[in-house]
Write a protein that holds these residues in place. Structure first.
Motif, PDB file in Angstrom:
ATOM      1  N   ARG A   1       0.836  -1.203   0.000  1.00  0.00           N
ATOM      2  CA  ARG A   1       0.000   0.000   0.000  1.00  0.00           C
ATOM      3  C   ARG A   1       0.876   1.260   0.000  1.00  0.00           C
ATOM      4  O   ARG A   1       0.653   2.191  -0.756  1.00  0.00           O
ATOM      5  CB  ARG A   1      -0.938   0.009   1.211  1.00  0.00           C
ATOM      6  N   THR A   2       1.914   1.214   0.868  1.00  0.00           N
ATOM      7  CA  THR A   2       2.817   2.364   0.929  1.00  0.00           C
ATOM      8  C   THR A   2       3.505   2.573  -0.406  1.00  0.00           C
ATOM      9  O   THR A   2       3.616   3.714  -0.903  1.00  0.00           O
ATOM     10  CB  THR A   2       3.859   2.150   2.030  1.00  0.00           C
ATOM     11  N   TYR A   3       3.951   1.465  -0.999  1.00  0.00           N
ATOM     12  CA  TYR A   3       4.649   1.551  -2.279  1.00  0.00           C
ATOM     13  C   TYR A   3       3.741   2.158  -3.355  1.00  0.00           C
ATOM     14  O   TYR A   3       4.147   3.048  -4.119  1.00  0.00           O
ATOM     15  CB  TYR A   3       5.121   0.163  -2.713  1.00  0.00           C
ATOM     16  N   ASN A   4       2.468   1.707  -3.426  1.00  0.00           N
ATOM     17  CA  ASN A   4       1.563   2.214  -4.466  1.00  0.00           C
ATOM     18  C   ASN A   4       1.148   3.652  -4.217  1.00  0.00           C
ATOM     19  O   ASN A   4       0.917   4.413  -5.152  1.00  0.00           O
ATOM     20  CB  ASN A   4       0.345   1.291  -4.583  1.00  0.00           C
ATOM     21  N   PHE A   5       1.067   4.053  -2.935  1.00  0.00           N
ATOM     22  CA  PHE A   5       0.845   5.474  -2.644  1.00  0.00           C
ATOM     23  C   PHE A   5       1.985   6.320  -3.204  1.00  0.00           C
ATOM     24  O   PHE A   5       1.773   7.338  -3.859  1.00  0.00           O
ATOM     25  CB  PHE A   5       0.748   5.714  -1.132  1.00  0.00           C
TER      26      PHE A   5
END
Length: 566
Positions: free
Chosen positions: A47-51
């Motif tokens: 999730r952090t990566y895609n944000f």
């Protein structure tokens, strides 16, 4: 404060979603793997990566990557916040049609989330689909009858749609202990829309009791309510209260200027003008208020200095033209000022018409015709230049040209009541009464509120002694539209005379001759006829003699009536 909740996003993603160029779109399909080859990341890390990936894609205007990141985020987390953030990405880019399916899916998963429904409403509004927006919000309210916030939001949409009764019902359904100051504010707006002024005032006072020092909108609405009821002193006091709150924009100062002009307090209005915002726009608007209300000396005091400023707006010459004409009755100065209005200015058409009219009054028909021709060329959709041209021909008693111009105009604007009425008046002047009546009947069909045509038809029928009941209805309708008109009161007296209602005829003819414009010799002849039938011989003689003194063309016939009474 009376600020209403707007849709907000609950994640840090909100701040990063800014507008960019768009080529690819999220379509709900599974996104391609976004993690670097060989990496094994937890869901939280993904999730952090895609944000982060989405932030970078927005900065680089890489819509395909942004859409893929949104798709992956929705796979990893189906919370309302993620759906809101994803939809908002498209809404902020003006692409509501792509935001809408995301929101609809989010609502399927989270039917009780008001923020998702509000975002869908906003998406529909962006697509110019207000009915769909209202339906979505109405559906939510019907499913959540205890969600009073949703009810109040729906009421606001109903107010925008001018559905005042429904809005009032919705707001009144909220229990009193759950109502906020803004609930009462919007309830007051609903009551104003329904012309329930007493209830509106009560609601506003309740709102102001709850938030007395910060509710500028409620104070402004209360002032507006007083204006609607023509309670100008109360309106002025209320606007002054807004000034005390220290949050008044130029519109409040302008309202205070306007109210004092309506109260015939030009010096106080001038004080407010001087105390108001130090801006050219405000000064110009204030000056035009004085001009419109007929306070020409004060208008000149405000507007003349504006004309000497290097940043003076072009329309100042239009205002000074009006001032020269109405304040000083100086046609030459007015023409000169109107001539300085540039072609590109929004007032150029009006300035052109004023100049043409003034030149016609001065008898300079060739110069007026040049301006009329220019107006017809530059403003082909403006019927006023055709009317002015026909009026000029009428002034010259060139009735053939006037008729040709008006018939050509009717070819361009079929059924236009202005031209139908002008033609009817032309035929009346030429003595073609039946033709005139036919055109006036057409005017009434095209415009049921055309009081001059209503009066003409009613009076003509009374003169002819036929359809008197219809004549009475037409004339009474005309009088409602133009109360106190001497000519319409004369017509009303005459139709009552023809109906044999002597008392009503006498009452209305007295009102007619007492009204402004009541010095027409025909009216006084009517007065004599009505008084004679009512047995008031002395009054009849006085009225007949006045008709002769006023230059009645029927003087010989009136003398015969006088001889018959002596």
């Amino acid at each position: 404060m009376f600020s209403f909740r707007h849709i907000t996003l609950a994640t840090a993603l909100c701040a990063s979603l800014t507008a960019g160029c768009a080529t690819g779109r999220y379509n709900g399909d599974t996104a391609p793997e976004q993690t670097p080859a060989g990496w094994q990341m937890s869901e939280s890390a993904q999730r952090t990566y895609n944000f982060l990936l989405l932030n970078e894609a927005v900065r680089e205007n890489d819509d395909a990557t942004a859409s893929a990141a949104i798709s992956r985020l929705l796979e990893l987390n189906n919370s309302p916040e993620i759906y809101l953030a994803a939809a908002n990405y498209y809404r902020l880019r003006g692409e509501a049609s792509f935001a809408r399916p995301i929101l609809q899916k989010g609502i399927e998963l989270h039917p009780d989330n008001l923020d998702l429904t509000l975002a869908l409403v906003e998406a529909y509004m962006q697509e110019n689909r207000p009915d769909a927006a209202l339906a979505a919000l109405t559906d939510f309210v019907h499913r959540h009858k205890d969600d009073y916030e949703a009810q109040q939001i729906l009421a606001i949409y109903l107010l925008d749609a001018k559905e005042y009764a429904q809005a009032a019902d919705m707001l009144e359904a909220v229990p009193e202990d759950r109502r906020s100051a803004h609930s009462y504010y919007y309830l007051a707006k609903a009551h104003i829309g329904l012309s329930k002024f007493e209830e509106a005032e009560e609601a506003l006072h309740t709102a102001l009791k709850m938030e007395p020092d910060s509710a500028v909108e409620a104070w402004a609405e209360l002032a507006y309510l007083y204006e609607l009821q023509k309670d100008y002193p109360a309106a002025e006091q209320t606007y002054a209260r807004i000034l005390e709150l220290g949050d008044a924009g130029p519109e409040v100062w302008l309202r205070l200027v306007d109210l004092n002009l309506k109260l015939n307090h030009p010096q106080k209005a001038l004080e407010y003008t001087r105390q108001g915002p130090d801006s050219l726009a405000f000064t110009l608007q204030a000056g035009t208020l004085f001009l419109e209300e007929g306070f020409y000396e004060e208008a000149e005091e405000i507007l003349l200095p504006v004309s000497n400023r290097p940043d003076s707006p072009e329309e100042i010459w239009f205002y000074l033209g009006v001032l020269s004409l109405r304040g000083h009755d100086d046609a030459d100065a007015a023409i000169a000022n109107f001539a300085r209005v540039p072609v590109s200015n929004r007032y150029y058409s009006q300035a052109l018409r004023f100049r043409a009219d003034l030149l016609i009054e001065q008898g300079d028909y060739p110069a007026a015709q040049q301006l009329i021709d220019e107006g017809k060329r530059r403003f082909p959709d403006s019927p006023e230049f055709w009317l002015i041209e026909a009026g000029a021909a009428f002034e010259r008693e060139d009735f053939t040209s006037a008729e040709r111009i008006l018939r050509e105009a009717l070819g361009n604007w079929p059924g236009d009541p202005q031209f139908l009425f002008a033609l009817g008046s032309l035929y009346d002047t030429r003595g073609e009464k039946q033709k005139a009546l036919e055109f006036m009947e057409q005017v009434i069909l095209a415009d049921t509120d055309h009081y001059r045509a209503l009066n003409y038809v009613g009076y003509t029928l009374a003169e002819q002694g036929r359809d008197l009941d219809r004549a009475l209805v037409l004339i009474e309708s005309a009088l409602k539209l133009s109360p106190g008109s001497a000519y319409i009161l004369d017509s009303l007296a005459w139709v009552h005379y023809k109906l044999g209602n002597n008392a009503l005829a006498l009452k209305n003819i007295r009102l007619a001759v007492a009204a402004e414009g009541g010095d027409d010799p025909t009216m006084w002849e009517h007065y004599g006829d009505i008084a004679a039938r009512a047995g008031q011989r002395k009054l009849a003689l006085e009225a007949y003699r006045k008709a002769i003194r006023l230059g009645s063309p029927e003087a010989d016939a009136i003398r015969n009536k006088i001889n018959g009474l002596q």
